[in-house]
Design an enzyme around this catalytic site. Structure first.
Site, PDB file in Angstrom:
ATOM      1  NE  ARG A 137      -3.795  -1.859   2.615  1.00 29.43           N
ATOM      2  CZ  ARG A 137      -5.040  -1.400   2.593  1.00 29.43           C
ATOM      3  NH1 ARG A 137      -5.280  -0.114   2.579  1.00 29.43           N
ATOM      4  NH2 ARG A 137      -6.056  -2.234   2.586  1.00 29.43           N
ATOM      5  CE  LYS A 160      -0.310 -20.694  11.106  1.00 30.75           C
ATOM      6  NZ  LYS A 160       0.510 -20.030  12.117  1.00 30.75           N
ATOM      7  CG  ASP A 172       2.056 -26.168   7.550  1.00 29.19           C
ATOM      8  OD1 ASP A 172       3.157 -25.865   8.044  1.00 29.19           O
ATOM      9  OD2 ASP A 172       1.138 -26.694   8.197  1.00 29.19           O
ATOM     10  CG  HIS A 173       6.868 -22.469   8.197  1.00 29.70           C
ATOM     11  ND1 HIS A 173       5.772 -22.149   8.942  1.00 29.70           N
ATOM     12  CD2 HIS A 173       7.877 -22.619   9.076  1.00 29.70           C
ATOM     13  CE1 HIS A 173       6.109 -22.094  10.217  1.00 29.70           C
ATOM     14  NE2 HIS A 173       7.381 -22.376  10.333  1.00 29.70           N
ATOM     15  CD  GLU A 177       6.922 -21.645  18.786  1.00 27.80           C
ATOM     16  OE1 GLU A 177       7.527 -21.006  17.929  1.00 27.80           O
ATOM     17  OE2 GLU A 177       5.720 -21.471  19.051  1.00 27.80           O
ATOM     18  CG  ASP A 214       0.189 -19.809  16.056  1.00 34.60           C
ATOM     19  OD1 ASP A 214       0.159 -19.262  14.942  1.00 34.60           O
ATOM     20  OD2 ASP A 214       1.222 -19.850  16.765  1.00 34.60           O
ATOM     21  CG  HIS A 265       2.790 -25.492  11.913  1.00 28.85           C
ATOM     22  ND1 HIS A 265       2.748 -25.160  10.582  1.00 28.85           N
ATOM     23  CD2 HIS A 265       2.943 -24.327  12.573  1.00 28.85           C
ATOM     24  CE1 HIS A 265       2.877 -23.856  10.455  1.00 28.85           C
ATOM     25  NE2 HIS A 265       2.989 -23.319  11.658  1.00 28.85           N
ATOM     26  CE  LYS A 301       3.646 -18.590  19.998  1.00 27.73           C
ATOM     27  NZ  LYS A 301       4.645 -18.942  18.985  1.00 27.73           N
TER      28      LYS A 301
HETATM   29  C1  BG6 Z   1       4.126 -20.109  12.942  1.00 29.22           C
HETATM   30  C2  BG6 Z   1       3.340 -19.686  14.150  1.00 29.22           C
HETATM   31  O1  BG6 Z   1       3.268 -20.667  11.983  1.00 29.22           O
HETATM   32  O2  BG6 Z   1       5.072 -21.084  13.325  1.00 29.22           O
HETATM   33  C3  BG6 Z   1       4.264 -19.127  15.207  1.00 29.22           C
HETATM   34  O3  BG6 Z   1       2.398 -18.680  13.787  1.00 29.22           O
HETATM   35  C4  BG6 Z   1       5.352 -20.135  15.527  1.00 29.22           C
HETATM   36  O4  BG6 Z   1       3.542 -18.785  16.378  1.00 29.22           O
HETATM   37  C5  BG6 Z   1       6.021 -20.613  14.255  1.00 29.22           C
HETATM   38  O5  BG6 Z   1       6.288 -19.509  16.378  1.00 29.22           O
HETATM   39  C6  BG6 Z   1       6.981 -21.743  14.546  1.00 29.22           C
HETATM   40  O6  BG6 Z   1       7.724 -21.988  13.401  1.00 29.22           O
HETATM   41  P1  BG6 Z   1       9.245 -22.385  13.504  1.00 29.22           P
HETATM   42  O7  BG6 Z   1       9.682 -22.465  12.098  1.00 29.22           O
HETATM   43  O8  BG6 Z   1       9.926 -21.321  14.308  1.00 29.22           O
HETATM   44  O9  BG6 Z   1       9.238 -23.698  14.213  1.00 29.22           O
END
Ligand code: BG6
Length: 513
Positions: free
Chosen positions: A65, A172, A201-202, A240, A259, A264, A364
């Site tokens: 933007r 996502k 989805d990474h 995490e 999340d 995941h 977390k």
């Molecule tokens: C993301 C979540 O999809 O994945 C985050 O939104 C999370 O909250 C993250 O921290 C974790 O990914 P990675 O690659 O750090 O394990």
């Protein structure tokens, strides 16, 4: 890195197949000045250049933007790349990328700005040979997904003509619950065909996650024991150490279940639980993954109370430093009832997995950053060794480590050397790094490359997303109806609320911490 001679020999076969550059295309990034673009997407593109996987006919169009010139965007991206690249930046490659960058200012309220984007893309086809193939990456808030898709459709940018392709990567979260996910699927499919939609989805971009299929289906010895007859239970942990890192506003609406679990963790579960696909064609693999999610036993309200646990961190100490409670984080309500921890026990009701518990937990501000899947096998049936009751034997355990130490380890019993017959627990380790060297990647390289090739194996189909929401929506409903009264219920730097331990201990098992 020098590899052992035997390993080099073994790797030769793998090197016979050399990946080819993707076909000519332009990648359009919505959210060009955002965090994802600078931390992941641009470094991933750079790594693809290093590996010779981007075509000569390539361009990146940043869309946003704000008012920016091409040069301003180039300058920013150059700085960002120097900061976030996972390998040393080579000036010639950097220049190659920078010369292919353009910026287009776009206002979703003004359809004419989408025409400007169409004009730029058509110019790039002429100037850089991008051949009318466009990949649109929607790194924007989810509320904007369908609006962008609709506007792109209205100016004809999603219409595939002749050989050219048009694909959309959607980040996502895909929906907020079952109904909203169905609704979003319906709306984007008014404009796009399923094969043009790449729901990303990474986690599926990680080598170790992709290796789960190789491990299971390229080896003959594991499959016969991969079922209810031999497996006692499965634990999937994604822990995490970080808090919400300035993403409070997003996280307040999401919580750990939406999340992490619904996307995941369910991907990991599906890869562990799936049947061998009939081929590695995208839909064969995806058919098997979705079957696992569809077989998860639905949670009744009583089951939610019995088989799920939620938590929220209070303040605590991590690495010797005091960290604030979730409720004291930026953009978080001081009375927030959002969960930062979730644990559940679930069952996959099919012939392979009937009655085998799958324990999932994520949170977390836990003490250690670790993502792993632990498959615990049943104990030996009878103890033949003097003075060692069978209950004291450690059952065999296979641990697939996704991060940070990527690898696989197998735990078994061995004889402790000496005259007495004593047993000790030993481990066999495979560390990715030892065999394949350390790969510098962001996790997005394979996903971007696959999308350019049109291979959707590692992306979600609409039915998979909906199957995931089907499982968690009843949990979300009960959690919403019964506000948690004991939040915060775990201190930062600990392994979550006590109820999570009770959840697994009631079955005579315990978490691997
Ligand atoms: C993301 C979540 O999809 O994945 C985050 O939104 C999370 O909250 C993250 O921290 C974790 O990914 P990675 O690659 O750090 O394990």
């Amino acid at each position: 890195m020098t590899l052992p001679a035997s390993v080099e020999g073994e790797l030769e076969r793998a090197e016979e197949w050399v990946a080819q550059p993707a076909p000519p295309c332009a990648m359009v990034i919505f959210g060009a000045t955002g965090d994802l673009t600078k931390r992941k997407l641009i470094p991933a593109l750079y790594n693809l250049i290093v590996n010779g996987l981007l075509p000569d006919g390539f361009a990146v169009v940043g869309v946003g933007r704000s008012q920016l010139s091409d040069d301003e965007l180039r300058h920013r991206m150059e700085q960002d790349l120097r900061e976030f690249a996972t390998t040393d930046v080579d000036e010639r490659r950097l220049e190659w990328l920078i010369q292919r960058l353009r910026y287009v200012q776009l206002d979703p309220e003004k359809p004419e700005t989408f025409k400007g984007l169409a004009d730029t893309l058509s110019q790039l086809d002429d100037e850089l040979g991008t051949s009318g193939n466009y990949l649109f990456y929607l790194a924007v808030p989810p509320s904007a997904f369908d609006d962008y898709v609709k506007q792109l459709g209205d100016v004809g940018l999603l219409r595939e003509e002749g050989e050219s392709w048009r694909r959309v990567i959607i980040e996502k979260p895909f929906g907020h619950d079952l109904e909203s996910a169905r609704d979003l699927n319906r709306r984007i499919r008014e404009v796009l065909r399923e094969r043009q939609i790449f729901r990303i989805d990474h986690y599926l971009g990680r080598e170790t996650v992709q290796n789960i299929m190789a491990f299971r289906f390229a080896n003959g010895i594991f499959e016969p024991i991969w079922n209810r007859r031999y497996v006692d239970h499965v634990q999937i942990t994604v822990a995490e150490t970080v808090g919400v890192e300035g993403r409070g506003a997003y996280y307040e609406e999401a919580g750990a279940l939406r999340d992490m679990v619904q996307n995941h963790m369910f991907r990991l579960l599906a890869l562990i639980g799936m049947e061998p696909p009939v081929s590695f064609a995208a839909d064969s693999v995806r058919d098997e993954r979705v079957k696992v999610l569809s077989a998860i036993r639905p949670f009744s309200p009583e089951d939610v109370l019995r088989y799920t646990v939620r938590g929220q961190y209070g303040d605590g100490v991590m690495d010797g430093e005091r960290v604030p409670a979730y409720r004291a984080e930026r953009s978080v309500s001081p009375h927030s009832t959002t969960e930062t921890f979730a644990a559940l026990e679930l069952f996959v009701d099919n012939w392979r997995w009937a009655d085998v518990p799958f324990y999932l937990r994520t949170g977390k501000r836990l003490p250690k950053r670790v993502s792993e899947i632990a498959i615990q096998f049943k104990r030996a049936p009878l103890m033949l060794f003097r003075d060692t009751p069978v209950e004291r034997l450690n059952p065999n355990l296979l641990v697939i480590k996704i991060q940070p130490d990527e690898g696989i380890s197998l735990r078994f019993e061995g004889k402790v050397p000496g005259p007495a017959l004593r047993l000790g627990t030993v481990r066999m380790h495979f560390q990715y790094e030892d065999y394949f060297g350390r790969q510098a990647h962001t996790g997005y390289e394979t996903l971007l490359y696959d999308c350019m090739l049109g291979d959707s194996t590692l992306f979600h189909r609409s039915d998979m997303v909906e199957a995931g929401w089907c499982v968690v929506t009843p949990i979300l409903d009960v959690w919403k109806a019964l506000a948690p009264r004991n939040f915060p219920n775990y201190a930062a730097g600990t392994w979550g609320p006590k109820e999570a331990d009770d959840l697994i201990q009631k079955d005579g098992r315990k978490w691997r911490n």
